[in-house]
Design a protein around this motif. Structure first.
Motif, PDB file in Angstrom:
ATOM      1  N   GLN A   1       0.814  -1.211   0.000  1.00 51.78           N
ATOM      2  CA  GLN A   1       0.000   0.000   0.000  1.00 51.78           C
ATOM      3  C   GLN A   1       0.849   1.263   0.000  1.00 51.78           C
ATOM      4  O   GLN A   1       0.321   2.368  -0.114  1.00 51.78           O
ATOM      5  CB  GLN A   1      -0.909  -0.007   1.235  1.00 51.78           C
ATOM      6  CG  GLN A   1      -1.934  -1.131   1.209  1.00 51.78           C
ATOM      7  CD  GLN A   1      -2.654  -1.280   2.542  1.00 51.78           C
ATOM      8  OE1 GLN A   1      -2.393  -0.550   3.483  1.00 51.78           O
ATOM      9  NE2 GLN A   1      -3.558  -2.244   2.608  1.00 51.78           N
TER      10      GLN A   1
ATOM     11  N   ASN B   1       3.928   3.379  -7.289  1.00 51.17           N
ATOM     12  CA  ASN B   1       3.182   4.555  -7.745  1.00 51.17           C
ATOM     13  C   ASN B   1       3.294   4.760  -9.248  1.00 51.17           C
ATOM     14  O   ASN B   1       3.010   5.834  -9.755  1.00 51.17           O
ATOM     15  CB  ASN B   1       3.666   5.806  -7.009  1.00 51.17           C
ATOM     16  CG  ASN B   1       5.154   6.058  -7.232  1.00 51.17           C
ATOM     17  OD1 ASN B   1       5.787   5.402  -8.067  1.00 51.17           O
ATOM     18  ND2 ASN B   1       5.724   7.004  -6.484  1.00 51.17           N
TER      19      ASN B   1
ATOM     20  N   ASP C   1      -4.940  -3.192  -2.957  1.00 51.61           N
ATOM     21  CA  ASP C   1      -5.049  -1.830  -2.435  1.00 51.61           C
ATOM     22  C   ASP C   1      -5.550  -0.864  -3.505  1.00 51.61           C
ATOM     23  O   ASP C   1      -6.495  -0.100  -3.273  1.00 51.61           O
ATOM     24  CB  ASP C   1      -3.683  -1.388  -1.919  1.00 51.61           C
ATOM     25  CG  ASP C   1      -3.689   0.044  -1.391  1.00 51.61           C
ATOM     26  OD1 ASP C   1      -4.521   0.326  -0.510  1.00 51.61           O
ATOM     27  OD2 ASP C   1      -2.881   0.856  -1.869  1.00 51.61           O
ATOM     28  N   LYS C   2      -4.953  -0.911  -4.679  1.00 50.64           N
ATOM     29  CA  LYS C   2      -5.313   0.037  -5.735  1.00 50.64           C
ATOM     30  C   LYS C   2      -6.705  -0.247  -6.301  1.00 50.64           C
ATOM     31  O   LYS C   2      -7.479   0.686  -6.558  1.00 50.64           O
ATOM     32  CB  LYS C   2      -4.255   0.002  -6.844  1.00 50.64           C
ATOM     33  CG  LYS C   2      -2.877   0.456  -6.388  1.00 50.64           C
ATOM     34  CD  LYS C   2      -1.856   0.380  -7.505  1.00 50.64           C
ATOM     35  CE  LYS C   2      -0.439   0.592  -6.969  1.00 50.64           C
ATOM     36  NZ  LYS C   2      -0.277   1.843  -6.226  1.00 50.64           N
TER      37      LYS C   2
ATOM     38  N   LYS D   1      -9.321   0.928  -3.734  1.00 51.86           N
ATOM     39  CA  LYS D   1      -9.449   2.384  -3.690  1.00 51.86           C
ATOM     40  C   LYS D   1     -10.217   2.910  -4.902  1.00 51.86           C
ATOM     41  O   LYS D   1     -11.109   3.766  -4.765  1.00 51.86           O
ATOM     42  CB  LYS D   1      -8.066   3.028  -3.633  1.00 51.86           C
ATOM     43  CG  LYS D   1      -7.371   2.883  -2.284  1.00 51.86           C
ATOM     44  CD  LYS D   1      -5.974   3.490  -2.320  1.00 51.86           C
ATOM     45  CE  LYS D   1      -5.303   3.387  -0.950  1.00 51.86           C
ATOM     46  NZ  LYS D   1      -3.889   3.881  -0.997  1.00 51.86           N
TER      47      LYS D   1
ATOM     48  N   ASP E   1     -10.866   8.560  -7.523  1.00 47.00           N
ATOM     49  CA  ASP E   1      -9.457   8.318  -7.186  1.00 47.00           C
ATOM     50  C   ASP E   1      -8.638   8.287  -8.474  1.00 47.00           C
ATOM     51  O   ASP E   1      -8.336   7.225  -9.017  1.00 47.00           O
ATOM     52  CB  ASP E   1      -9.316   7.011  -6.418  1.00 47.00           C
ATOM     53  CG  ASP E   1      -7.909   6.818  -5.852  1.00 47.00           C
ATOM     54  OD1 ASP E   1      -6.993   7.554  -6.273  1.00 47.00           O
ATOM     55  OD2 ASP E   1      -7.718   5.925  -5.011  1.00 47.00           O
TER      56      ASP E   1
ATOM     57  N   SER F   1      -5.138   6.215  -8.290  1.00 44.26           N
ATOM     58  CA  SER F   1      -5.199   4.756  -8.449  1.00 44.26           C
ATOM     59  C   SER F   1      -5.578   4.385  -9.879  1.00 44.26           C
ATOM     60  O   SER F   1      -5.070   3.406 -10.437  1.00 44.26           O
ATOM     61  CB  SER F   1      -6.206   4.147  -7.471  1.00 44.26           C
ATOM     62  OG  SER F   1      -5.760   4.303  -6.141  1.00 44.26           O
TER      63      SER F   1
ATOM     64  N   GLU G   1      -2.446   4.710 -11.957  1.00 45.14           N
ATOM     65  CA  GLU G   1      -1.454   3.684 -11.626  1.00 45.14           C
ATOM     66  C   GLU G   1      -1.863   2.322 -12.191  1.00 45.14           C
ATOM     67  O   GLU G   1      -1.022   1.593 -12.734  1.00 45.14           O
ATOM     68  CB  GLU G   1      -1.281   3.616 -10.112  1.00 45.14           C
ATOM     69  CG  GLU G   1      -0.567   4.837  -9.545  1.00 45.14           C
ATOM     70  CD  GLU G   1      -0.561   4.884  -8.022  1.00 45.14           C
ATOM     71  OE1 GLU G   1       0.136   5.748  -7.467  1.00 45.14           O
ATOM     72  OE2 GLU G   1      -1.247   4.048  -7.402  1.00 45.14           O
TER      73      GLU G   1
END
Length: 816
Positions: free
Chosen positions: A268, A273, A532-533, A536, A549, A552, A555
């Motif tokens: 996380q 990134n 995590d991504k 989100k 978001d 995210s 990414e």
């Protein structure tokens, strides 16, 4: 030393039974198996068998089979147990008949590893016990049922039966085995945390996402310790030490869970990134990346010598050892053998839902074989291996419905069985969550009674004589796993690329298959970072009013799509996601280079595996304006969704309000319809997604007021070119460790629907109606495919006053 009866004179069955029990007792105390004594007892039992008849023969055969089973002579033990059951039945000795069938079940479960035969034998044992089993038989049924279910990965059922055995145990010997088996099942729950987070009754009230996994360890330790205390009381020195060893080894399990929690926090972090995306062909498996190889290899050799490696897990560990010793070729041979045996185990068990049973607690065997094949650049073989663990049960059932030409009554029967199975699972989950948390369920006794009734109904329904031919046809269904070459050929002809994903603990594997070629890469993005991504982004788009978001979204595009843009120049793509990527709306990812959503570049549709992608690419597109619409009056009055579709040029809509309609009427109405549009309230069921519902009316004499995903399986979907479910959370699914995806989409795809459109989340009624109007306008008037029609609707809304993905990215298209 234990004194065994001598054989200088004719033995009685009581003497030989005592000798067999002394042999087992000696093992419990000392941990030693005296092969000479076992052979002696076996020989004396064979002698007694020659002069026995009637009930004595049945008991002698049972004792003979038992000494053969505990000395690993499983095939001959099964034969003698079978003869014992037959003779006992002829002589009305239901006690020996029951014990003999249990012996067969155990021999298959731990010896031949034929889980289907074990389940069938266990059902015969239950039948022989009759309507009023003895207290010991009730204990045996609960305890052995737990063992059999745990062995094939059905942990929820196994835990409930183990706890039932604890309650039924009447003496310390029974209590020891009940405690030990309960500890084993809870330990397997903790093991499953290698692939998933557990959820229990305390999860919603704490911040520790791994709390339930840690509590499973604690609960397991508690039962192992109780087993050890009981063994001490019985004087079973060896089994006391074993119980303590099981308890101590849980320290390692807890350490691994804490490591996963820490690694998740690392995933996380901002380390992933998308500043630098590492893409390569470094496929590692097994022990190839472990640095402490020599000590671990020596430990495997010590506890598992070559001569004892005869089951999938132990053979897999021998492969790990070969990897550690720098012999990847030998490791590959072990991995292939382990996976082959696992496949044989899996095929032996008939399960209508095909939940991936038997594979659930050992998926790394298949994964590591696939990775090792990739490391050897054997891409075609690796592709088949990974596809063998990607929604294979769904493909099997779809093949069965396609080839078997079931009648309406037969489809209804199949749907009823699946409905009962999923209802049992839903009720089990609630009880299991409280058991792991260590709290008492407020309705535990009531739910257990309901479960027992449902289980009996399920068994009675499956044994209905008029449907036995259906069972035979289902068991005979075979479906081939498509090869990479077959997928490539279909992709070339359709001119539509396919992206396949597979998430491992450390990387994401990607197959890009397009008219330009085939590319197989690994993207350095750990599973924890993926989860995590995706979470989100999903949270930001799935609820009205949430800020998008963008970070995210960019990414995820950078990791999952940008490295493969050379293959994405055809205007559309079929995505085959896996694991945590199943919940990702790829359309809402964003290219940081131009700030555009993927939906502004490509139309995206989905398939659960390569077989479904091939079917979609080869199949015909919807070519009829005839739409059968089923709707809720209140929703229609608010949105005018059906009336807007009716007003479209070329649309021929037959609309039906659900007021007064029950599930059977809805199934009949939908059967054979070419295009289906369903405008109803949907409710996703988290306990078991096949209990997810569509509201079709008020509860009353006509029915319960809803239809479940499982019940939708009764519909004849084979002639349905397109099914659109304009219902909240229709696309929501639960992905199991075996990559089976359960929800409403499962029933539609299994039943044979060509193309499916479902909503991922609870939609805004007005914007959803506008999306649907645009979708059908493109489908009927512009003659677009479902995927292109959906994409055009998305682009239109992105360019309107509703650019947030919540308003346009909800609908998910399966097919093309």
């Amino acid at each position: 030393m234990t004194a065994y009866p001598n054989n200088c004179k004719a033995d009685t069955i009581d003497q030989l039974k005592a000798a067999r029990e002394d042999y087992i007792e000696h093992f419990r105390i000392h941990g030693e198996r005296d092969e000479g004594k076992a052979k002696d007892i076996e020989g004396r039992l064979k002698s007694l068998k020659k002069t026995s008849q009637g009930k004595l023969l049945a008991q002698t055969l049972f004792e003979l089979a038992t000494i053969q089973r505990i000395t690993n002579q499983f095939e001959i033990a099964i034969e003698n147990y079978g003869r014992a059951a037959l003779v006992a039945r002829e002589n009305l000795d239901t006690g020996i008949e029951f014990d003999a069938w249990l012996g067969i079940a155990r021999s298959h479960a731990y010896g031949t590893r034929n889980h289907g035969a074990a389940a069938a034998a266990f059902e015969r044992a239950i039948a022989s016990a009759g309507a009023t089993p003895t207290q010991k038989q009730r204990y045996d049924m609960a305890d052995y049922s737990s063992q059999l279910q745990a062995g094939r990965g059905e942990l929820e059922s196994a835990l409930l039966n183990a706890l039932e055995a604890v309650k039924l145990a009447q003496d310390d010997q029974q209590r020891f085995y009940a405690f030990l088996d309960t500890g084993d099942v809870l330990q397997k729950f903790a093991e499953s945390c290698d692939y998933r987070k557990l959820v229990d009754a305390k999860s919603n009230s704490e911040n520790d996402l791994w709390g339930a996994c840690k509590r499973a360890v604690g609960a397991s330790r508690s039962y192992y310790d109780r087993a050890g205390t009981t063994a001490n009381k019985l004087g079973w020195t060896f089994l006391e030490k074993e119980s303590q060893g099981f308890s101590n080894r849980l320290d390692t399990r807890l350490f691994l869970i804490n490591q996963k929690a820490n690694f998740e926090q690392f995933g996380q972090a901002d380390a992933f990134n998308a500043g630098h995306v590492l893409v390569n062909e470094n496929f590692s498996a097994g022990g190839s990346e472990l640095t402490s190889g020599l000590p671990l290899g020596a430990l495997i050799e010590q506890i598992l010598p070559e001569s004892q490696a005869n089951d999938p897990r132990s053979i897999y560990l021998r492969g790990i050892k070969a990897d550690l010793e720098g012999n990847p070729t030998r490791a590959l041979e072990y991995f292939k053998k382990a996976t082959g045996l696992l496949g044989t185990e899996r095929s032996s068990l008939f399960d209508l839902r095909q939940r991936g049973t038997v594979v659930e607690n050992r998926p790394e065997l298949v994964r590591d074989l696939g990775l090792r094949l990739l490391a050897f650049r054997k891409y075609d073989e690796a592709f088949v291996v990974f596809e063998s663990l990607r929604s294979r049960g769904l493909e099997w059932l779809a093949t069965a419905f396609d080839k078997s030409n079931f009648t309406d009554a037969e489809r209804r029967w199949i749907a009823d069985l699946v409905q009962m199975d999923s209802l049992i699972s839903a009720k089990q989950n609630g009880l299991v969550e409280t058991a792991i948390a260590g709290v008492e369920h407020s309705r535990s006794l009531e739910l257990l009674d309901e479960l027992n009734r449902l289980t009996r109904r399920r068994l009675e329904s499956q044994e209905k004589k008029q449907f036995q031919s259906v069972v035979k046809r289902l068991k005979s269904v075979e479906c081939e796993i498509p090869t990479l070459a077959q997928l490539k050929a279909v992709v070339d002809k359709a001119d539509i690329p396919v992206l396949l994903y597979w998430v491992t603990p450390t990387n994401v594997l990607v197959w890009a298959v397009s008219p330009k070629g085939v590319e197989v890469k690994t993207v350095f993005l750990p599973e924890a970072a993926v989860v995590d991504k995706v979470s989100k982004l999903r949270d930001s788009v799935g609820t009205m009013g949430q800020a998008f978001d963008d970070k995210s979204a960019k990414e995820l595009y950078a990791y999952l799509l940008k490295p493969f843009t050379a293959h994405l120049d055809r205007g559309q793509v079929i995505v085959i996601p896996q694991g945590p990527l199943v919940g990702l709306p790829f359309e809402a990812t964003v290219d940081a280079g131009d700030g555009k959503f993927l939906a502004q570049k490509l139309s995206v549709s989905y398939a659960p595996n390569a077989a479904f992608a091939i079917r979609a690419l080869k199949g015909k597109l919807p070519d009829t304006p005839k739409i059968t619409a089923i709707y809720d009056d209140k929703i229609e009055n608010e949105t005018h969704e059906i009336s807007q579709i009716k007003d479209l040029k070329n649309a021929l809509v037959s609309s039906h309000a659900t007021k007064g309609m029950n599930a059977d009427a809805m199934v009949k109405l939908l059967g054979g319809a070419q295009i289906v549009h369903v405008l109803l309230h949907g409710e996703y069921n988290y306990d078991d997604p096949l209990q997810s519902t569509l509201k079709i009316g008020e509860a009353g004499n006509q029915g319960d007021g809803f239809i479940t995903a499982a019940e939708l399986l009764a519909t004849d979907w084979r002639y349905t070119q397109l099914a659109v479910f304009s219902s909240c959370e229709g696309a929501a699914v639960k992905t199991r460790i075996s990559n089976e995806q359960f929800g409403i989409s499962w029933a539609l795809l299994a039943g044979g629907t060509d193309h499916v459109v479902l909503s991922r989340w609870r939609v805004n009624a007005a914007s959803n109606a506008a999306w649907m109007e645009a979708f059908y306008r493109n489908l009927l008037m512009e003659k677009m495919s479902p995927a292109l029609a959906a994409n055009a609707a998305m682009r239109r809304m992105i360019g309107s006053d509703k650019p947030h993905p919540y308003y346009w990215a909800g609908p998910q298209v399966f097919g093309r």
